[in-house]
Write a protein that holds these residues in place. Structure first.
Motif, PDB file in Angstrom:
ATOM      1  N   GLU A 113       3.283   9.532 -29.477  1.00 51.20           N
ATOM      2  CA  GLU A 113       2.843   9.593 -28.554  1.00 51.20           C
ATOM      3  C   GLU A 113       2.773  11.132 -27.573  1.00 51.20           C
ATOM      4  OE1 GLU A 113       6.392   7.341 -26.201  1.00 51.20           O
ATOM      5  OE2 GLU A 113       7.493   7.252 -28.310  1.00 51.20           O
ATOM      6  N   PHE A 114       3.221  11.932 -28.521  1.00 50.15           N
ATOM      7  CA  PHE A 114       2.771  13.535 -28.674  1.00 50.15           C
ATOM      8  C   PHE A 114       2.057  14.091 -29.345  1.00 50.15           C
ATOM      9  CE2 PHE A 114       7.333  11.581 -27.557  1.00 50.15           C
ATOM     10  CZ  PHE A 114       7.632  11.993 -26.213  1.00 50.15           C
ATOM     11  N   THR A 115       1.431  15.589 -28.652  1.00 49.89           N
ATOM     12  CA  THR A 115       0.591  15.861 -29.677  1.00 49.89           C
ATOM     13  C   THR A 115       0.737  17.413 -29.653  1.00 49.89           C
ATOM     14  OG1 THR A 115      -0.678  16.509 -27.088  1.00 49.89           O
ATOM     15  CG2 THR A 115      -1.260  14.627 -28.204  1.00 49.89           C
ATOM     16  N   TRP A 116       2.135  18.224 -29.224  1.00 45.67           N
ATOM     17  CA  TRP A 116       2.003  18.788 -29.376  1.00 45.67           C
ATOM     18  C   TRP A 116       3.903  19.266 -29.691  1.00 45.67           C
ATOM     19  CZ3 TRP A 116       6.186  21.675 -26.307  1.00 45.67           C
ATOM     20  CH2 TRP A 116       6.679  23.011 -26.773  1.00 45.67           C
ATOM     21  N   SER A 117       4.441  20.798 -30.745  1.00 48.38           N
ATOM     22  CA  SER A 117       5.379  20.569 -30.908  1.00 48.38           C
ATOM     23  C   SER A 117       6.559  21.804 -30.547  1.00 48.38           C
ATOM     24  CB  SER A 117       6.108  19.990 -32.327  1.00 48.38           C
ATOM     25  OG  SER A 117       7.597  19.867 -32.595  1.00 48.38           O
ATOM     26  N   ASN A 118       7.454  22.340 -29.720  1.00 47.61           N
ATOM     27  CA  ASN A 118       7.850  23.255 -30.276  1.00 47.61           C
ATOM     28  C   ASN A 118       8.481  23.947 -31.951  1.00 47.61           C
ATOM     29  OD1 ASN A 118      10.647  22.107 -30.607  1.00 47.61           O
ATOM     30  ND2 ASN A 118      10.966  23.426 -28.394  1.00 47.61           N
TER      31      ASN A 118
END
Length: 200
Positions: A83-88
């Protein structure tokens, strides 16, 4: 411009959207002008640095809907793999994940390449997951799946192999290092099992 043999030419833009709020509106305005002037068969791939709706973000403050409205009237190409392509790269309540990397295409482009999809690869170096465009969709043949054998648990060498990989760079690991360690463990166990137990 990409011109493949026997096909009409089409345009592909590799994009890095501005990260600062004050630059986003002007950037999207300029991109809209390009589209309106030429109405091309167009595909745009990259880090857009913006999400189009709240479903594309988990954690942190709610999204700014005025920025989300900057999106062109393009189709969002389906991306398989997450679902997501970036993480902090943080955990617990401080964790934020977003779908910043996308493939958007014009209607004309989608009619020419109806099987095209995106694939999300594992993030191993960056805090972004690479997105790959497959023009002809997924091939039906599948790679041989990795299967952990329960009999390995009875062998002390298995435990030693796993410990060796996971102790290689310390205990504090983020998402990228976690994925990399899993891959390295899989490769090491496959090689070890082949030597110790043979192909079966």
């Amino acid at each position: 411009m990409i011109s493949l043999k026997g096909e009409d030419p089409w345009f592909c833009t590799f994009l890095y959207g501005p990260p600062h709020k004050e630059d986003k509106q002007r950037f999207w305005s300029n991109l809209s002008k390009i589209r309106n002037e030429s109405n091309p068969c167009w595909c745009i791939i990259g880090d857009f640095n913006i999400v189009s709706n709240q479903d594309e973000k988990d954690g942190g403050a709610p999204i700014n809907m005025s920025q989300a409205g900057c999106f062109l009237s393009f189709m969002d190409l389906s991306i398989k793999g997450g679902e997501f392509t970036w993480s902090n790269m943080r955990s617990n309540q401080e964790a934020i994940v977003e779908r910043l990397d996308k493939i958007i295409v014009s209607n004309k482009w989608s009619l020419i390449f109806p099987k095209a999809i995106g694939i999300l690869e594992a993030a191993t170096i960056s805090d972004h997951n690479p997105v790959v465009l497959l023009m002809e969709g997924l091939k039906k043949e599948r790679k041989r799946e990795f299967k952990f054998e329960s009999r390995w648990l009875l062998d002390e060498e298995c435990s030693s192999n796993v410990k060796e990989v996971w102790n290689a760079s310390g205990s504090n690991i983020g998402q990228n290092q976690f994925v990399k360690k899993l891959k390295t463990t899989r490769v090491k166990l496959k090689k070890w099992s082949k030597i110790k137990y043979g192909k079966n």
